[in-house]
Design a protein around this motif. Structure first.
Motif, short mmCIF file in Angstrom:
data_model
loop_
_atom_site.label_atom_id
_atom_site.label_comp_id
_atom_site.label_asym_id
_atom_site.label_seq_id
_atom_site.Cartn_x
_atom_site.Cartn_y
_atom_site.Cartn_z
N LEU A 23 0.72 -1.25 -0.17
CA LEU A 23 0.06 0.08 0.08
C LEU A 23 0.82 1.34 -0.15
CD1 LEU A 23 -2.81 -0.22 2.53
CD2 LEU A 23 -3.14 -0.10 0.03
N GLY A 24 2.11 1.25 0.42
CA GLY A 24 2.80 2.34 0.76
C GLY A 24 3.03 2.77 -0.75
N HIS A 25 3.53 1.83 -1.58
CA HIS A 25 3.91 2.03 -2.95
C HIS A 25 2.61 2.57 -3.62
CE1 HIS A 25 6.72 -1.31 -2.34
NE2 HIS A 25 7.64 -0.57 -2.88
N TYR A 26 1.39 2.11 -3.27
CA TYR A 26 0.30 2.60 -3.89
C TYR A 26 0.09 4.05 -3.78
CZ TYR A 26 -4.58 2.63 -5.56
OH TYR A 26 -5.75 3.19 -6.35
N VAL A 27 0.30 4.42 -2.56
CA VAL A 27 0.08 5.83 -2.16
C VAL A 27 1.17 6.60 -2.42
CG1 VAL A 27 -0.07 7.47 -0.11
CG2 VAL A 27 -1.34 5.35 -0.11
N GLY A 28 2.40 6.14 -2.53
CA GLY A 28 3.88 6.76 -2.98
C GLY A 28 3.72 7.20 -4.29
N SER A 29 3.47 6.18 -5.10
CA SER A 29 3.87 6.52 -6.64
C SER A 29 2.93 5.80 -7.63
CB SER A 29 5.16 5.80 -6.78
OG SER A 29 5.22 4.45 -6.55
N LEU A 30 2.42 4.74 -7.26
CA LEU A 30 1.57 3.82 -8.23
C LEU A 30 0.23 4.71 -8.64
CD1 LEU A 30 1.42 0.34 -6.95
CD2 LEU A 30 2.40 0.96 -9.21
N ARG A 31 -0.35 5.42 -7.31
CA ARG A 31 -1.59 6.20 -7.75
C ARG A 31 -1.33 7.46 -8.72
NH1 ARG A 31 -5.37 7.22 -2.42
NH2 ARG A 31 -3.50 8.56 -2.00
N ASN A 32 -0.20 7.90 -8.58
CA ASN A 32 0.43 9.00 -9.38
C ASN A 32 0.37 8.64 -10.92
OD1 ASN A 32 0.17 11.58 -7.96
ND2 ASN A 32 2.33 11.23 -7.52
N ARG A 33 1.11 7.25 -11.00
CA ARG A 33 1.40 6.61 -12.53
C ARG A 33 -0.01 6.33 -13.15
NH1 ARG A 33 5.84 2.28 -10.10
NH2 ARG A 33 7.16 3.84 -9.31
N ALA A 70 5.61 -6.97 -11.64
CA ALA A 70 4.96 -6.29 -13.08
C ALA A 70 3.62 -6.96 -12.87
CB ALA A 70 5.46 -7.50 -14.29
N LEU A 71 3.31 -8.06 -12.40
CA LEU A 71 1.83 -8.38 -11.81
C LEU A 71 1.25 -7.18 -11.16
CD1 LEU A 71 2.22 -12.09 -10.80
CD2 LEU A 71 1.08 -11.13 -12.98
N ASP A 72 1.96 -6.59 -10.01
CA ASP A 72 1.13 -5.72 -9.38
C ASP A 72 1.12 -4.48 -10.10
OD1 ASP A 72 1.22 -6.71 -6.59
OD2 ASP A 72 3.47 -6.50 -6.38
N TYR A 73 2.10 -4.20 -11.02
CA TYR A 73 1.71 -2.97 -11.79
C TYR A 73 0.46 -3.25 -12.59
CZ TYR A 73 6.50 -1.23 -11.43
OH TYR A 73 7.65 -0.66 -11.19
N ARG A 193 4.92 10.08 2.73
CA ARG A 193 4.91 8.42 2.98
C ARG A 193 4.02 7.93 3.98
NH1 ARG A 193 10.91 7.67 5.22
NH2 ARG A 193 11.32 8.37 3.24
N LEU A 194 3.43 6.56 3.48
CA LEU A 194 2.48 6.04 4.24
C LEU A 194 3.06 5.26 5.47
CD1 LEU A 194 -0.79 5.46 4.01
CD2 LEU A 194 -0.15 3.27 3.11
N PRO A 195 2.83 5.52 6.42
CA PRO A 195 3.43 4.85 7.60
C PRO A 195 3.22 3.32 7.73
CG PRO A 195 1.53 6.00 8.67
CD PRO A 195 1.71 6.36 7.32
N GLY A 196 4.01 2.37 8.29
CA GLY A 196 3.56 1.11 8.46
C GLY A 196 2.27 0.96 9.36
N ILE A 197 1.61 -0.37 9.27
CA ILE A 197 0.26 -0.40 10.17
C ILE A 197 0.84 -0.29 11.65
CG2 ILE A 197 -0.90 -1.98 8.63
CD1 ILE A 197 0.05 -4.27 10.38
N MET A 203 6.49 2.13 5.65
CA MET A 203 6.02 0.58 5.31
C MET A 203 6.88 -0.16 4.70
SD MET A 203 2.38 -0.48 3.44
CE MET A 203 1.29 -0.14 4.98
N SER A 204 7.40 -1.08 5.11
CA SER A 204 8.27 -1.81 4.45
C SER A 204 8.10 -3.48 4.75
CB SER A 204 9.52 -1.46 4.99
OG SER A 204 10.44 -2.54 4.88
N LYS A 205 8.10 -3.98 3.80
CA LYS A 205 8.01 -5.50 3.88
C LYS A 205 8.86 -6.34 4.92
CE LYS A 205 7.06 -9.76 0.88
NZ LYS A 205 8.13 -10.44 0.75
N SER A 206 10.11 -5.80 4.83
CA SER A 206 11.22 -6.53 5.67
C SER A 206 10.98 -5.98 7.14
CB SER A 206 12.62 -5.91 5.27
OG SER A 206 12.60 -4.36 5.04
N GLN A 207 10.35 -4.84 7.49
CA GLN A 207 9.92 -4.58 8.73
C GLN A 207 8.61 -5.35 9.11
OE1 GLN A 207 10.77 -1.36 10.72
NE2 GLN A 207 12.67 -1.28 9.39
N GLY A 208 7.96 -6.10 8.35
CA GLY A 208 6.71 -6.82 8.81
C GLY A 208 5.70 -5.80 9.07
N ASN A 209 5.57 -4.78 8.61
CA ASN A 209 4.61 -3.61 8.97
C ASN A 209 3.65 -3.23 7.73
OD1 ASN A 209 6.15 -1.85 7.83
ND2 ASN A 209 6.47 -0.67 9.41
#
Ligand code: TRP
Length: 338
Positions: A23-33, A70-73, A193-197, A203-209
């Motif tokens: 979701l962080g990618h979605y808010v941070g850049s995908l939505r603009n793209r 690519a699937l996410d895009y 930036r969207l914070p983690g949950i 938000m970062s996958k490696s942080q588990g949030n």
């Protein structure tokens, strides 16, 4: 060089292929793209070479995630008829541009880049910083200029990289004695930036949030349930704080009804609004957003041949553009011609 008037301005952005997007990618850049693909000529770069700069020990992961990203895009609605999705490691002109640009950046300047400094700290490299990692901003300058992009929609953490790109552009143009390269502008989203949950800054996958774009209904439910609110807001009747309260930060990012969100915030501050009710509203919004994304993603994942065709087509288009830029730069710098 100036963009030809009859062509749409070019956008280039990309993602390291280290894991599925969230979701962080979605808010941070995908939505603009998504919004920009109608008005611009857009390229999306699956940055597998950049991913290797801090994952050289796990190239399998980097390769596998080319398809995942690519699937996410495609799942969020990137339309291959409007946006060319391409694979960085299949574009040798970018590597050659990087080699040339490295001569227009000092080591000190690389070390001063605030994004790099943060990332070096976060990765705990100590003194063992891979040279490729240190230099990835130069490779990213090659990405951006190679595509002749003037618009770069990225999260705010990437702004220093665009600045560094433009410094390289000015130096190369100065050396060439003409504008062989274009300067670019970062487009930073309204909601930063969207914070983690868990309420942590990123938000970062490696942080588990993180909440992945491919999350199941149960995972979404659980993420909202676990979301950090105001630890002092114990009873519904207690006044609560909305600052740093992740549920409200997410409502700001995803709820189209701004007036209603403002009213909920006021009620929460006064007391009389429970976490449960706010979380229920957010969960509904996130389920509505992510259900079609998850379904499109699953359908595409069952059809890898189509996804590969999309990548081959996008990469072929990218190859033509980036090769053209490389030739202009070689020319501008007066390299030996055989
Ligand atoms: N650095 C970006 C990230 O961390 C990925 C990226 C690679 C990129 N090349 C790019 C972004 C060019 C914008 C433009 O996700």
């Amino acid at each position: 060089m100036h963009a030809p008037l009859d062509l749409k301005p070019v956008i280039l952005t990309g993602d390291r292929t280290t894991g599925p997007l969230h979701l962080g990618h979605y808010v941070g850049s995908l939505r603009n793209r998504l919004a920009l693909q109608d008005t611009h000529r857009q390229f999306l770069l699956l940055a597998d070479l950049q991913a290797l700069t801090d994952n050289a020990h796990d190239p399998d992961k980097v390769r596998r995630n080319v398809i995942e990203v690519a699937l996410d895009y495609l799942a969020v609605g990137i339309d291959p008829a409007k946006t060319s999705i391409c694979v960085q490691s299949a574009l040798p002109a970018l590597a050659e541009l990087t080699m040339l640009y490295l001569n227009f950046v000092s080591v000190t300047r690389l070390e001063r880049n605030p994004t790099i400094k943060d990332e070096i700290r976060a990765r705990g490299f100590g003194r063992d910083i891979p040279a490729g990692f240190m230099c990835y901003p130069v490779a990213q300058a090659a990405d951006i200029t190679g595509f002749r992009a003037t618009v770069v929609p990225v999260g705010e953490d990437q702004a220093p990289l665009i600045e560094q790109t433009n410094e390289i552009v000015r130096r190369v143009n100065h050396q060439a004695g003409r504008d062989v390269l274009l300067e670019a502008e970062a487009v930073i989203p309204r909601v930063g930036r969207l914070p983690g949950i868990d309420g942590k800054a990123k938000m970062s996958k490696s942080q588990g949030n993180a909440l992945l774009l491919s999350a199941s209904p149960d995972e979404i439910k659980r993420a909202v349930h676990l979301m950090y609110t105001d630890p002092n807001h114990l009873r519904v009747s207690d006044p609560g704080s909305v600052e740093g309260n992740v549920v409200f930060t997410y409502l700001d990012a995803f709820d189209p009804d701004e007036a209603e969100v403002a009213a909920l915030k006021a009620q929460y501050r006064r007391g009389g609004l429970g976490d449960k009710a706010v979380k229920a509203r957010l969960e509904t919004l996130l389920q509505e957003l992510l259900t079609p994304i998850r379904e499109r993603r699953a359908a595409l994942a069952r059809d890898p041949a189509t996804v590969l065709d999309i990548l081959r087509d996008g990469t072929a288009k990218a190859r033509a553009v980036t090769q053209g830029t490389l030739e202009e730069v070689r020319d501008g710098l007066g390299l030996f011609k055989l």
